[in-house]
Scaffold this motif. Structure first.
Motif, PDB file in Angstrom:
ATOM      1  N   ARG A   1       0.823  -1.226   0.000  1.00 52.56           N
ATOM      2  CA  ARG A   1       0.000   0.000   0.000  1.00 52.56           C
ATOM      3  C   ARG A   1       0.851   1.269   0.000  1.00 52.56           C
ATOM      4  NH1 ARG A   1      -3.325  -2.837   3.985  1.00 52.56           N
ATOM      5  NH2 ARG A   1      -5.181  -3.654   2.923  1.00 52.56           N
ATOM      6  N   ILE A   2       2.098   1.153   0.438  1.00 51.36           N
ATOM      7  CA  ILE A   2       2.965   2.342   0.483  1.00 51.36           C
ATOM      8  C   ILE A   2       3.142   2.946  -0.905  1.00 51.36           C
ATOM      9  CG2 ILE A   2       5.284   3.164   1.091  1.00 51.36           C
ATOM     10  CD1 ILE A   2       5.449   0.932   3.141  1.00 51.36           C
ATOM     11  N   ILE A   3       2.975   2.126  -1.943  1.00 53.94           N
ATOM     12  CA  ILE A   3       3.186   2.602  -3.313  1.00 53.94           C
ATOM     13  C   ILE A   3       2.148   3.649  -3.709  1.00 53.94           C
ATOM     14  CG2 ILE A   3       1.739   0.988  -4.630  1.00 53.94           C
ATOM     15  CD1 ILE A   3       4.161   0.613  -6.509  1.00 53.94           C
ATOM     16  N   LYS A   4       1.077   3.792  -2.931  1.00 53.18           N
ATOM     17  CA  LYS A   4       0.059   4.794  -3.231  1.00 53.18           C
ATOM     18  C   LYS A   4       0.557   6.212  -2.958  1.00 53.18           C
ATOM     19  CE  LYS A   4      -3.893   1.726  -2.380  1.00 53.18           C
ATOM     20  NZ  LYS A   4      -5.117   1.508  -1.561  1.00 53.18           N
ATOM     21  N   ALA A   5       1.590   6.345  -2.146  1.00 55.87           N
ATOM     22  CA  ALA A   5       2.163   7.669  -1.892  1.00 55.87           C
ATOM     23  C   ALA A   5       2.776   8.199  -3.184  1.00 55.87           C
ATOM     24  CB  ALA A   5       3.212   7.597  -0.792  1.00 55.87           C
ATOM     25  N   PRO A   6       2.506   9.440  -3.579  1.00 53.31           N
ATOM     26  CA  PRO A   6       2.988   9.972  -4.870  1.00 53.31           C
ATOM     27  C   PRO A   6       4.492   9.836  -5.075  1.00 53.31           C
ATOM     28  CG  PRO A   6       1.375  11.454  -3.903  1.00 53.31           C
ATOM     29  CD  PRO A   6       1.665  10.415  -2.858  1.00 53.31           C
ATOM     30  N   THR A   7       5.285  10.143  -4.046  1.00 52.00           N
ATOM     31  CA  THR A   7       6.745  10.069  -4.187  1.00 52.00           C
ATOM     32  C   THR A   7       7.184   8.633  -4.435  1.00 52.00           C
ATOM     33  OG1 THR A   7       7.071  11.961  -2.719  1.00 52.00           O
ATOM     34  CG2 THR A   7       8.953  10.520  -3.067  1.00 52.00           C
ATOM     35  N   VAL A   8       6.591   7.699  -3.702  1.00 50.75           N
ATOM     36  CA  VAL A   8       6.932   6.283  -3.863  1.00 50.75           C
ATOM     37  C   VAL A   8       6.484   5.785  -5.228  1.00 50.75           C
ATOM     38  CG1 VAL A   8       6.607   3.961  -2.932  1.00 50.75           C
ATOM     39  CG2 VAL A   8       6.765   5.915  -1.374  1.00 50.75           C
TER      40      VAL A   8
ATOM     41  N   LYS B   1       7.666   3.715 -10.590  1.00 49.08           N
ATOM     42  CA  LYS B   1       7.474   3.806 -12.042  1.00 49.08           C
ATOM     43  C   LYS B   1       8.805   3.936 -12.764  1.00 49.08           C
ATOM     44  CE  LYS B   1       4.997   6.443 -15.596  1.00 49.08           C
ATOM     45  NZ  LYS B   1       4.095   7.606 -15.849  1.00 49.08           N
ATOM     46  N   ALA B   2       9.733   4.674 -12.160  1.00 46.40           N
ATOM     47  CA  ALA B   2      11.036   4.901 -12.788  1.00 46.40           C
ATOM     48  C   ALA B   2      11.834   3.616 -12.960  1.00 46.40           C
ATOM     49  CB  ALA B   2      11.834   5.914 -11.971  1.00 46.40           C
ATOM     50  N   ILE B   3      11.617   2.647 -12.085  1.00 39.39           N
ATOM     51  CA  ILE B   3      12.387   1.390 -12.181  1.00 39.39           C
ATOM     52  C   ILE B   3      11.512   0.210 -12.603  1.00 39.39           C
ATOM     53  CG2 ILE B   3      14.090   2.127 -10.489  1.00 39.39           C
ATOM     54  CD1 ILE B   3      12.674   0.453  -8.397  1.00 39.39           C
ATOM     55  N   GLY B   4      10.265   0.493 -12.998  1.00 40.71           N
ATOM     56  CA  GLY B   4       9.391  -0.564 -13.498  1.00 40.71           C
ATOM     57  C   GLY B   4       8.869  -1.503 -12.432  1.00 40.71           C
ATOM     58  N   MET B   5       8.687  -1.005 -11.224  1.00 37.29           N
ATOM     59  CA  MET B   5       8.191  -1.831 -10.123  1.00 37.29           C
ATOM     60  C   MET B   5       6.677  -1.643  -9.997  1.00 37.29           C
ATOM     61  SD  MET B   5       9.292  -1.714  -6.077  1.00 37.29           S
ATOM     62  CE  MET B   5      10.902  -2.507  -6.263  1.00 37.29           C
ATOM     63  N   ARG B   6       5.919  -2.740 -10.100  1.00 34.86           N
ATOM     64  CA  ARG B   6       4.464  -2.671 -10.029  1.00 34.86           C
ATOM     65  C   ARG B   6       3.960  -2.634  -8.587  1.00 34.86           C
ATOM     66  NH1 ARG B   6       2.436  -6.968 -11.121  1.00 34.86           N
ATOM     67  NH2 ARG B   6       4.296  -8.279 -11.259  1.00 34.86           N
TER      68      ARG B   6
ATOM     69  N   PRO C   1      23.786  -0.440  -6.649  1.00 38.36           N
ATOM     70  CA  PRO C   1      24.124  -1.840  -6.384  1.00 38.36           C
ATOM     71  C   PRO C   1      24.553  -2.111  -4.951  1.00 38.36           C
ATOM     72  CG  PRO C   1      25.110  -1.112  -8.456  1.00 38.36           C
ATOM     73  CD  PRO C   1      24.548   0.105  -7.790  1.00 38.36           C
ATOM     74  N   TYR C   2      25.110  -1.095  -4.256  1.00 42.56           N
ATOM     75  CA  TYR C   2      25.562  -1.283  -2.885  1.00 42.56           C
ATOM     76  C   TYR C   2      24.456  -1.079  -1.853  1.00 42.56           C
ATOM     77  CZ  TYR C   2      30.382  -1.242  -4.631  1.00 42.56           C
ATOM     78  OH  TYR C   2      31.546  -1.531  -5.283  1.00 42.56           O
ATOM     79  N   CYS C   3      23.334  -0.548  -2.311  1.00 39.90           N
ATOM     80  CA  CYS C   3      22.225  -0.286  -1.382  1.00 39.90           C
ATOM     81  C   CYS C   3      21.175  -1.379  -1.541  1.00 39.90           C
ATOM     82  CB  CYS C   3      21.633   1.089  -1.644  1.00 39.90           C
ATOM     83  SG  CYS C   3      22.719   2.428  -1.135  1.00 39.90           S
ATOM     84  N   ARG C   4      21.226  -2.341  -0.643  1.00 43.78           N
ATOM     85  CA  ARG C   4      20.320  -3.480  -0.707  1.00 43.78           C
ATOM     86  C   ARG C   4      19.600  -3.670   0.628  1.00 43.78           C
ATOM     87  NH1 ARG C   4      21.276  -7.691  -4.218  1.00 43.78           N
ATOM     88  NH2 ARG C   4      19.771  -8.765  -2.921  1.00 43.78           N
ATOM     89  N   PRO C   5      18.784  -2.684   1.031  1.00 50.08           N
ATOM     90  CA  PRO C   5      18.076  -2.825   2.302  1.00 50.08           C
ATOM     91  C   PRO C   5      17.088  -3.978   2.264  1.00 50.08           C
ATOM     92  CG  PRO C   5      17.147  -1.034   1.016  1.00 50.08           C
ATOM     93  CD  PRO C   5      18.390  -1.470   0.303  1.00 50.08           C
ATOM     94  N   ILE C   6      16.731  -4.485   3.424  1.00 48.51           N
ATOM     95  CA  ILE C   6      15.755  -5.567   3.482  1.00 48.51           C
ATOM     96  C   ILE C   6      14.405  -5.067   2.986  1.00 48.51           C
ATOM     97  CG2 ILE C   6      14.525  -7.138   5.039  1.00 48.51           C
ATOM     98  CD1 ILE C   6      17.004  -7.166   6.804  1.00 48.51           C
ATOM     99  N   LEU C   7      14.016  -3.865   3.419  1.00 50.80           N
ATOM    100  CA  LEU C   7      12.764  -3.249   2.974  1.00 50.80           C
ATOM    101  C   LEU C   7      13.107  -1.998   2.177  1.00 50.80           C
ATOM    102  CD1 LEU C   7      10.561  -3.614   6.174  1.00 50.80           C
ATOM    103  CD2 LEU C   7      10.624  -5.080   4.166  1.00 50.80           C
ATOM    104  N   TYR C   8      12.851  -2.055   0.880  1.00 55.50           N
ATOM    105  CA  TYR C   8      13.211  -0.959  -0.020  1.00 55.50           C
ATOM    106  C   TYR C   8      11.993  -0.076  -0.289  1.00 55.50           C
ATOM    107  CZ  TYR C   8      14.351   1.304  -4.480  1.00 55.50           C
ATOM    108  OH  TYR C   8      14.541   2.220  -5.482  1.00 55.50           O
ATOM    109  N   ILE C   9      12.209   1.241  -0.247  1.00 59.26           N
ATOM    110  CA  ILE C   9      11.171   2.213  -0.555  1.00 59.26           C
ATOM    111  C   ILE C   9      11.619   3.022  -1.763  1.00 59.26           C
ATOM    112  CG2 ILE C   9       9.729   4.096   0.294  1.00 59.26           C
ATOM    113  CD1 ILE C   9       9.386   1.528   1.866  1.00 59.26           C
ATOM    114  N   PRO C  10      11.038   2.810  -2.939  1.00 55.88           N
ATOM    115  CA  PRO C  10      11.427   3.604  -4.118  1.00 55.88           C
ATOM    116  C   PRO C  10      10.959   5.046  -3.961  1.00 55.88           C
ATOM    117  CG  PRO C  10       9.520   2.236  -4.617  1.00 55.88           C
ATOM    118  CD  PRO C  10       9.982   1.830  -3.247  1.00 55.88           C
TER     119      PRO C  10
END
Length: 300
Positions: free
Chosen positions: A122-129, A134-139, A161-170
């Motif tokens: 549901r976090i993807i509903k935030a405009p910034t996220v 969308k920029a990286i093609g994540m649905r 490539p060096y930033c691989r958090p467990i929970l990623y927020i685009p």
């Protein structure tokens, strides 16, 4: 009885004739070559690509990121496969499945089964996220759980490539490291000025209660020890405030809470490395927070 029998036979023949009329050889060929084969080829391509990219991922969280042995990479890939299947099951059946698996006690530590896929997505509903996704093609955000290497290697201002958090927020601009006294954080100088107070408080704690600084435990299971690395948590990896520990270092906790944007539910600790100890390259829990390291005792 005979009438019934004839009726059934006629119905059967009628069905065969209608089906035969609709599915002529040319129509079957059109369906196969126009739909079935291309769709099958596309699915196969996606699966092969998923295997090639994610199977050879050099990261594994059980070993703190980069440098995982081959056997652990296999485990990591199998976990991704599980996330791929589970995250794409509708919410209701998924919750029922995870609840059944947890109750079966097939796994020693089933805490990962409590992951809230719905709220994460549901976090993807935030405009910034949404813009970053969308920029990286994540649905949906849960795709990160099984395609982290794919997304982290896409060139964009939101990935590295060096930033691989467990929970990623685009949508959050990615920056693996910040320079000393970074102008983005004007409070750094104030924190550095308080380092002597923090150092004094920690040294007093080490002398009066040396067992309080214990061996670091891997956050994923809180049982695996990391030799040569000792910690004293003010907030543990699960976000629980260690109130008794905070009382032992009250000035430090007070100073931390003066930092603008400080998250009191994010992991906060004193970290101690013994001589010769080494920590493998790793990344924090999420890119939605900046992790700050303040040296208080540094050998010459």
């Amino acid at each position: 009885g005979r009438g019934r029998c004839c009726c059934c036979c006629c119905c059967a023949r009628a069905c065969v004739c209608v089906w035969g009329a609709k599915m002529a050889p040319s129509a079957v060929a059109t369906l196969l070559y126009g739909v079935v084969y291309p769709v099958s080829a596309y699915i196969l391509f996606r699966l092969v690509r998923f295997y090639v990219v994610e199977r050879n991922d050099p990261w594994f969280w059980g070993d703190f990121g980069l440098g995982a042995p081959r056997s652990h990479k296999v485990i990591h890939f199998l976990l991704k496969c599980g996330a791929l299947v589970v995250s794409n099951i509708p919410s209701g059946p998924r919750k029922a499945l995870l609840r059944a698996v947890k109750q079966s006690k097939l796994f020693g530590d089933a805490s990962a089964l409590d992951f809230d896929f719905d709220n994460y997505d549901r976090i993807i509903k935030a405009p910034t996220v949404a813009k970053g996704a969308k920029a990286i093609g994540m649905r949906k955000l849960s795709e990160w759980l099984y395609r982290p290497r794919h997304f982290s290697t896409i060139e964009s201002v939101y990935t590295h490539p060096y930033c691989r958090p467990i929970l990623y927020i685009p949508g959050v601009r990615m920056k693996p490291f910040y320079p000393p006294r970074c102008k983005d954080f004007p409070w750094i100088e104030k924190l550095e000025a308080a380092s002597s107070i923090i150092q004094e408080e920690f040294l007093r704690l080490s002398e009066t209660n040396p067992k309080a600084v214990g061996t670091y435990l891997v956050p994923e299971d809180m049982t695996t020890k990391v030799e040569g690395w000792r910690t004293f948590f003010l907030v543990n990896p699960q976000g629980k405030q260690m109130v008794e520990n905070q009382k032992l270092t009250p000035k430090t906790w007070e100073i931390l809470n003066t930092i603008p944007g400080f998250i009191p539910s994010n992991m906060t600790m004193f970290s101690v490395l013994t001589p010769g100890a080494e920590i493998l390259s790793h990344c924090g829990l999420t890119n939605a927070a900046v992790r700050v390291h303040l040296p208080i005792i540094v050998p010459e």
